[in-house]
Design a protein around this motif. Structure first.
Motif, PDB file in Angstrom:
ATOM      1  N   ARG A  65      44.115  36.038  33.276  1.00 41.39           N
ATOM      2  CA  ARG A  65      44.668  35.802  34.621  1.00 41.39           C
ATOM      3  C   ARG A  65      43.982  36.659  35.685  1.00 41.39           C
ATOM      4  O   ARG A  65      44.072  36.375  36.868  1.00 41.39           O
ATOM      5  CB  ARG A  65      46.169  36.016  34.637  1.00 41.39           C
ATOM      6  CG  ARG A  65      46.562  37.425  34.343  1.00 41.39           C
ATOM      7  CD  ARG A  65      48.044  37.596  34.286  1.00 41.39           C
ATOM      8  NE  ARG A  65      48.325  38.852  33.619  1.00 41.39           N
ATOM      9  CZ  ARG A  65      49.519  39.269  33.343  1.00 41.39           C
ATOM     10  NH1 ARG A  65      50.564  38.550  33.666  1.00 41.39           N
ATOM     11  NH2 ARG A  65      49.694  40.417  32.749  1.00 41.39           N
ATOM     12  N   TYR A  66      43.292  37.745  35.261  1.00 42.50           N
ATOM     13  CA  TYR A  66      42.599  38.616  36.203  1.00 42.50           C
ATOM     14  C   TYR A  66      41.117  38.271  36.370  1.00 42.50           C
ATOM     15  O   TYR A  66      40.472  38.748  37.290  1.00 42.50           O
ATOM     16  CB  TYR A  66      42.725  40.078  35.787  1.00 42.50           C
ATOM     17  CG  TYR A  66      44.149  40.544  35.720  1.00 42.50           C
ATOM     18  CD1 TYR A  66      44.928  40.599  36.870  1.00 42.50           C
ATOM     19  CD2 TYR A  66      44.735  40.907  34.512  1.00 42.50           C
ATOM     20  CE1 TYR A  66      46.251  41.007  36.814  1.00 42.50           C
ATOM     21  CE2 TYR A  66      46.053  41.321  34.450  1.00 42.50           C
ATOM     22  CZ  TYR A  66      46.803  41.370  35.605  1.00 42.50           C
ATOM     23  OH  TYR A  66      48.112  41.772  35.555  1.00 42.50           O
ATOM     24  N   VAL A  67      40.582  37.453  35.479  1.00 44.13           N
ATOM     25  CA  VAL A  67      39.165  37.101  35.506  1.00 44.13           C
ATOM     26  C   VAL A  67      38.942  36.007  36.529  1.00 44.13           C
ATOM     27  O   VAL A  67      39.445  34.898  36.382  1.00 44.13           O
ATOM     28  CB  VAL A  67      38.688  36.651  34.106  1.00 44.13           C
ATOM     29  CG1 VAL A  67      37.247  36.187  34.162  1.00 44.13           C
ATOM     30  CG2 VAL A  67      38.859  37.770  33.099  1.00 44.13           C
ATOM     31  N   ASP A  68      38.188  36.348  37.596  1.00 40.64           N
ATOM     32  CA  ASP A  68      37.915  35.370  38.649  1.00 40.64           C
ATOM     33  C   ASP A  68      36.420  35.056  38.754  1.00 40.64           C
ATOM     34  O   ASP A  68      36.007  34.276  39.589  1.00 40.64           O
ATOM     35  CB  ASP A  68      38.450  35.846  39.993  1.00 40.64           C
ATOM     36  CG  ASP A  68      37.825  37.158  40.446  1.00 40.64           C
ATOM     37  OD1 ASP A  68      36.872  37.646  39.797  1.00 40.64           O
ATOM     38  OD2 ASP A  68      38.294  37.700  41.460  1.00 40.64           O
ATOM     39  N   GLU A  69      35.606  35.700  37.895  1.00 40.05           N
ATOM     40  CA  GLU A  69      34.146  35.539  37.870  1.00 40.05           C
ATOM     41  C   GLU A  69      33.473  35.958  39.180  1.00 40.05           C
ATOM     42  O   GLU A  69      32.329  35.625  39.422  1.00 40.05           O
ATOM     43  CB  GLU A  69      33.742  34.111  37.471  1.00 40.05           C
ATOM     44  CG  GLU A  69      34.009  33.789  36.014  1.00 40.05           C
ATOM     45  CD  GLU A  69      33.284  34.699  35.020  1.00 40.05           C
ATOM     46  OE1 GLU A  69      32.125  35.056  35.251  1.00 40.05           O
ATOM     47  OE2 GLU A  69      33.905  35.063  34.009  1.00 40.05           O
ATOM     48  N   THR A  70      34.189  36.676  40.024  1.00 43.01           N
ATOM     49  CA  THR A  70      33.621  37.257  41.235  1.00 43.01           C
ATOM     50  C   THR A  70      33.790  38.770  41.166  1.00 43.01           C
ATOM     51  O   THR A  70      32.822  39.506  41.057  1.00 43.01           O
ATOM     52  CB  THR A  70      34.310  36.699  42.501  1.00 43.01           C
ATOM     53  OG1 THR A  70      34.161  35.282  42.509  1.00 43.01           O
ATOM     54  CG2 THR A  70      33.703  37.276  43.756  1.00 43.01           C
ATOM     55  N   THR A  71      35.024  39.223  41.203  1.00 41.81           N
ATOM     56  CA  THR A  71      35.323  40.644  41.113  1.00 41.81           C
ATOM     57  C   THR A  71      35.337  41.102  39.659  1.00 41.81           C
ATOM     58  O   THR A  71      34.796  42.148  39.328  1.00 41.81           O
ATOM     59  CB  THR A  71      36.695  40.952  41.748  1.00 41.81           C
ATOM     60  OG1 THR A  71      36.693  40.451  43.082  1.00 41.81           O
ATOM     61  CG2 THR A  71      36.974  42.433  41.766  1.00 41.81           C
ATOM     62  N   ILE A  72      35.959  40.314  38.818  1.00 40.50           N
ATOM     63  CA  ILE A  72      36.041  40.620  37.384  1.00 40.50           C
ATOM     64  C   ILE A  72      35.426  39.461  36.617  1.00 40.50           C
ATOM     65  O   ILE A  72      35.864  38.315  36.744  1.00 40.50           O
ATOM     66  CB  ILE A  72      37.495  40.851  36.940  1.00 40.50           C
ATOM     67  CG1 ILE A  72      38.094  42.039  37.697  1.00 40.50           C
ATOM     68  CG2 ILE A  72      37.556  41.074  35.425  1.00 40.50           C
ATOM     69  CD1 ILE A  72      39.565  42.265  37.436  1.00 40.50           C
ATOM     70  N   LEU A  73      34.394  39.789  35.824  1.00 43.93           N
ATOM     71  CA  LEU A  73      33.719  38.787  35.007  1.00 43.93           C
ATOM     72  C   LEU A  73      34.340  38.741  33.612  1.00 43.93           C
ATOM     73  O   LEU A  73      34.919  39.735  33.153  1.00 43.93           O
ATOM     74  CB  LEU A  73      32.229  39.108  34.883  1.00 43.93           C
ATOM     75  CG  LEU A  73      31.440  39.318  36.173  1.00 43.93           C
ATOM     76  CD1 LEU A  73      29.985  39.630  35.854  1.00 43.93           C
ATOM     77  CD2 LEU A  73      31.552  38.101  37.074  1.00 43.93           C
ATOM     78  N   VAL A  74      34.181  37.627  32.932  1.00 44.42           N
ATOM     79  CA  VAL A  74      34.726  37.492  31.583  1.00 44.42           C
ATOM     80  C   VAL A  74      34.118  38.522  30.635  1.00 44.42           C
ATOM     81  O   VAL A  74      34.753  38.936  29.666  1.00 44.42           O
ATOM     82  CB  VAL A  74      34.563  36.042  31.055  1.00 44.42           C
ATOM     83  CG1 VAL A  74      33.111  35.744  30.737  1.00 44.42           C
ATOM     84  CG2 VAL A  74      35.458  35.785  29.864  1.00 44.42           C
ATOM     85  N   SER A  75      32.922  38.998  30.916  1.00 43.74           N
ATOM     86  CA  SER A  75      32.251  39.978  30.054  1.00 43.74           C
ATOM     87  C   SER A  75      32.581  41.435  30.406  1.00 43.74           C
ATOM     88  O   SER A  75      32.140  42.349  29.721  1.00 43.74           O
ATOM     89  CB  SER A  75      30.738  39.782  30.130  1.00 43.74           C
ATOM     90  OG  SER A  75      30.294  39.943  31.464  1.00 43.74           O
ATOM     91  N   ASP A  76      33.353  41.666  31.471  1.00 45.55           N
ATOM     92  CA  ASP A  76      33.728  43.025  31.873  1.00 45.55           C
ATOM     93  C   ASP A  76      34.730  43.626  30.890  1.00 45.55           C
ATOM     94  O   ASP A  76      35.504  42.913  30.248  1.00 45.55           O
ATOM     95  CB  ASP A  76      34.346  43.040  33.273  1.00 45.55           C
ATOM     96  CG  ASP A  76      33.329  42.826  34.371  1.00 45.55           C
ATOM     97  OD1 ASP A  76      32.119  42.756  34.070  1.00 45.55           O
ATOM     98  OD2 ASP A  76      33.747  42.709  35.534  1.00 45.55           O
TER      99      ASP A  76
END
Length: 74
Positions: free
Chosen positions: A10-21
């Motif tokens: 729910r926090y992964v937006d692929e801008t600020t937080i990437l799926v690989s972070d």
């Protein structure tokens, strides 16, 4: 003590937080060097950029835990 975790989807937006972070919780008690945005840290032979660092201070005096967002440099 380090506790690495993947971010809840729910926090992964692929801008600020990437799926690989990675979200890493670090005990601040006795920590000699506090990671800050822009630092590069190594763990398990992998280099990570510190994207965000959020010190958690519950008593208004001492940081107890540091929550760090990290991203691989590769």
């Amino acid at each position: 003590m380090l506790v690495p975790m993947t971010y809840d989807q729910r926090y992964v937006d692929e801008t600020t937080i990437l799926v690989s972070d990675w979200q890493v919780s670090i005990s601040s008690v006795g920590l000699a060097v506090v990671p800050k945005v822009g630092d590069i840290v190594s763990a398990g032979g992998v280099d990570y950029h510190v994207i965000d660092a959020d010190p958690n201070n519950y008593d208004g005096v001492m940081n107890v835990i540091l929550v760090v967002q990290e991203r691989t440099t590769q």
